[in-house]
Design a protein around this motif. Structure first.
Motif, PDB file in Angstrom:
ATOM      1  N   LEU A  47       0.955  -1.348   0.037  1.00 25.32           N
ATOM      2  CA  LEU A  47       0.083  -0.042   0.029  1.00 25.32           C
ATOM      3  C   LEU A  47       0.950   1.288  -0.144  1.00 25.32           C
ATOM      4  N   GLN A  48       0.196   2.356  -0.677  1.00 24.46           N
ATOM      5  CA  GLN A  48       1.138   3.571  -0.803  1.00 24.46           C
ATOM      6  C   GLN A  48       0.183   4.834  -0.538  1.00 24.46           C
ATOM      7  N   GLY A  49       0.734   5.945  -0.225  1.00 25.83           N
ATOM      8  CA  GLY A  49      -0.006   7.115  -0.017  1.00 25.83           C
ATOM      9  C   GLY A  49      -1.384   7.054   0.284  1.00 25.83           C
ATOM     10  N   VAL A  50      -2.064   7.468  -1.114  1.00 23.89           N
ATOM     11  CA  VAL A  50      -3.586   7.410  -1.146  1.00 23.89           C
ATOM     12  C   VAL A  50      -4.205   6.022  -0.645  1.00 23.89           C
ATOM     13  N   GLU A  51      -3.880   5.234  -1.114  1.00 25.32           N
ATOM     14  CA  GLU A  51      -4.298   3.926  -0.494  1.00 25.32           C
ATOM     15  C   GLU A  51      -4.486   3.662   0.936  1.00 25.32           C
ATOM     16  N   ILE A  52      -3.237   4.267   1.750  1.00 21.63           N
ATOM     17  CA  ILE A  52      -3.127   4.112   3.072  1.00 21.63           C
ATOM     18  C   ILE A  52      -4.307   5.007   3.756  1.00 21.63           C
ATOM     19  N   SER A  54      -6.960   6.230   2.189  1.00 21.16           N
ATOM     20  CA  SER A  54      -8.539   5.614   1.878  1.00 21.16           C
ATOM     21  C   SER A  54      -8.706   4.467   2.835  1.00 21.16           C
ATOM     22  N   ASN A  55      -7.886   3.542   3.137  1.00 18.69           N
ATOM     23  CA  ASN A  55      -8.148   2.707   4.170  1.00 18.69           C
ATOM     24  C   ASN A  55      -8.263   3.210   5.397  1.00 18.69           C
ATOM     25  N   HIS A  56      -7.577   4.034   5.961  1.00 16.98           N
ATOM     26  CA  HIS A  56      -7.718   4.570   7.210  1.00 16.98           C
ATOM     27  C   HIS A  56      -9.181   5.323   7.309  1.00 16.98           C
ATOM     28  N   ASN A  57      -9.583   6.163   6.324  1.00 16.09           N
ATOM     29  CA  ASN A  57     -10.969   6.573   6.158  1.00 16.09           C
ATOM     30  C   ASN A  57     -11.759   5.755   6.225  1.00 16.09           C
ATOM     31  N   LEU A  58     -11.890   4.555   5.530  1.00 20.02           N
ATOM     32  CA  LEU A  58     -12.698   3.469   5.546  1.00 20.02           C
ATOM     33  C   LEU A  58     -12.798   2.788   6.845  1.00 20.02           C
ATOM     34  N   LEU A  59     -11.763   2.718   7.398  1.00 18.56           N
ATOM     35  CA  LEU A  59     -11.840   2.216   8.977  1.00 18.56           C
ATOM     36  C   LEU A  59     -12.570   3.156   9.895  1.00 18.56           C
ATOM     37  N   GLN A  60     -12.294   4.458   9.799  1.00 22.87           N
ATOM     38  CA  GLN A  60     -12.927   5.391  10.656  1.00 22.87           C
ATOM     39  C   GLN A  60     -14.584   5.249  10.461  1.00 22.87           C
ATOM     40  N   TYR A  61     -14.978   5.196   9.177  1.00 19.82           N
ATOM     41  CA  TYR A  61     -16.414   5.189   8.734  1.00 19.82           C
ATOM     42  C   TYR A  61     -16.960   3.897   9.360  1.00 19.82           C
ATOM     43  N   ALA A  62     -16.195   2.615   9.253  1.00 25.73           N
ATOM     44  CA  ALA A  62     -16.869   1.296   9.925  1.00 25.73           C
ATOM     45  C   ALA A  62     -16.888   1.474  11.334  1.00 25.73           C
ATOM     46  N   ARG A  63     -16.048   2.232  12.038  1.00 25.90           N
ATOM     47  CA  ARG A  63     -16.191   2.123  13.498  1.00 25.90           C
ATOM     48  C   ARG A  63     -17.253   3.286  14.105  1.00 25.90           C
ATOM     49  N   ALA A  64     -17.394   4.223  12.791  1.00 24.66           N
ATOM     50  CA  ALA A  64     -18.683   4.959  13.198  1.00 24.66           C
ATOM     51  C   ALA A  64     -19.978   4.185  12.961  1.00 24.66           C
ATOM     52  N   LEU A  65     -19.967   3.456  11.825  1.00 26.55           N
ATOM     53  CA  LEU A  65     -21.299   2.821  11.668  1.00 26.55           C
ATOM     54  C   LEU A  65     -21.501   1.698  12.675  1.00 26.55           C
ATOM     55  N   LYS A  66     -20.404   1.243  13.284  1.00 19.03           N
ATOM     56  CA  LYS A  66     -20.490   0.153  14.396  1.00 19.03           C
ATOM     57  C   LYS A  66     -21.261   0.887  15.804  1.00 19.03           C
ATOM     58  N   LYS A  67     -20.536   2.275  15.858  1.00 19.41           N
ATOM     59  CA  LYS A  67     -21.020   2.853  17.276  1.00 19.41           C
ATOM     60  C   LYS A  67     -22.406   3.258  16.917  1.00 19.41           C
ATOM     61  N   PHE A  68     -22.795   3.673  15.674  1.00 19.93           N
ATOM     62  CA  PHE A  68     -24.188   4.026  15.428  1.00 19.93           C
ATOM     63  C   PHE A  68     -25.019   2.919  15.647  1.00 19.93           C
ATOM     64  N   SER A  69     -24.831   1.756  15.030  1.00 22.20           N
ATOM     65  CA  SER A  69     -25.815   0.581  15.113  1.00 22.20           C
ATOM     66  C   SER A  69     -25.900   0.087  16.489  1.00 22.20           C
ATOM     67  N   GLU A  70     -24.917   0.365  17.478  1.00 20.85           N
ATOM     68  CA  GLU A  70     -24.930  -0.122  18.955  1.00 20.85           C
ATOM     69  C   GLU A  70     -25.577   0.799  19.660  1.00 20.85           C
ATOM     70  N   ASP A  71     -25.895   2.012  19.110  1.00 21.87           N
ATOM     71  CA  ASP A  71     -26.666   3.171  19.753  1.00 21.87           C
ATOM     72  C   ASP A  71     -28.188   2.490  19.948  1.00 21.87           C
TER      73      ASP A  71
END
Length: 89
Positions: A47-52, A54-71
């Motif tokens: 993985l390089q620059g933009v891919e890293i 992008s993966n970081h942003n997707l992980l943040q989004y997934a964490r937010a989805l999980k938190k939202f679904s647990e609410d």
């Protein structure tokens, strides 16, 4: 080097019905082979620059989805297998 590669998919232009698709109605589309996309997966060590980022942003989004679904006050209209999602990310 990719670990998995899928076929290319041509772009499509929706001629009408783009909003009705959201409620399960029909639409008319036309293939546009000039533009296409492909889903590929890279090995983590490649993985390089933009891919890293992008993966970081997707992980943040997934964490937010999980938190939202647990609410208890809010619920998602779809279900996610968060274990698989986090594994893939």
């Amino acid at each position: 080097m990719t670990t998995a590669s899928f076929p290319y998919f041509n772009a499509k232009i929706l001629l009408f019905g783009e909003y009705s698709l959201m409620v399960g109605s029909k639409a008319l589309s036309m293939p546009l082979p000039l533009f296409r996309g492909q889903l590929t997966f890279s090995k983590e060590e490649n993985l390089q620059g933009v891919e890293i980022q992008s993966n970081h942003n997707l992980l943040q989004y997934a964490r937010a989805l999980k938190k939202f679904s647990e609410d208890k006050k809010e619920s998602l209209t779809v279900s996610f297998d968060f274990d698989k999602l986090f594994h893939d990310l």
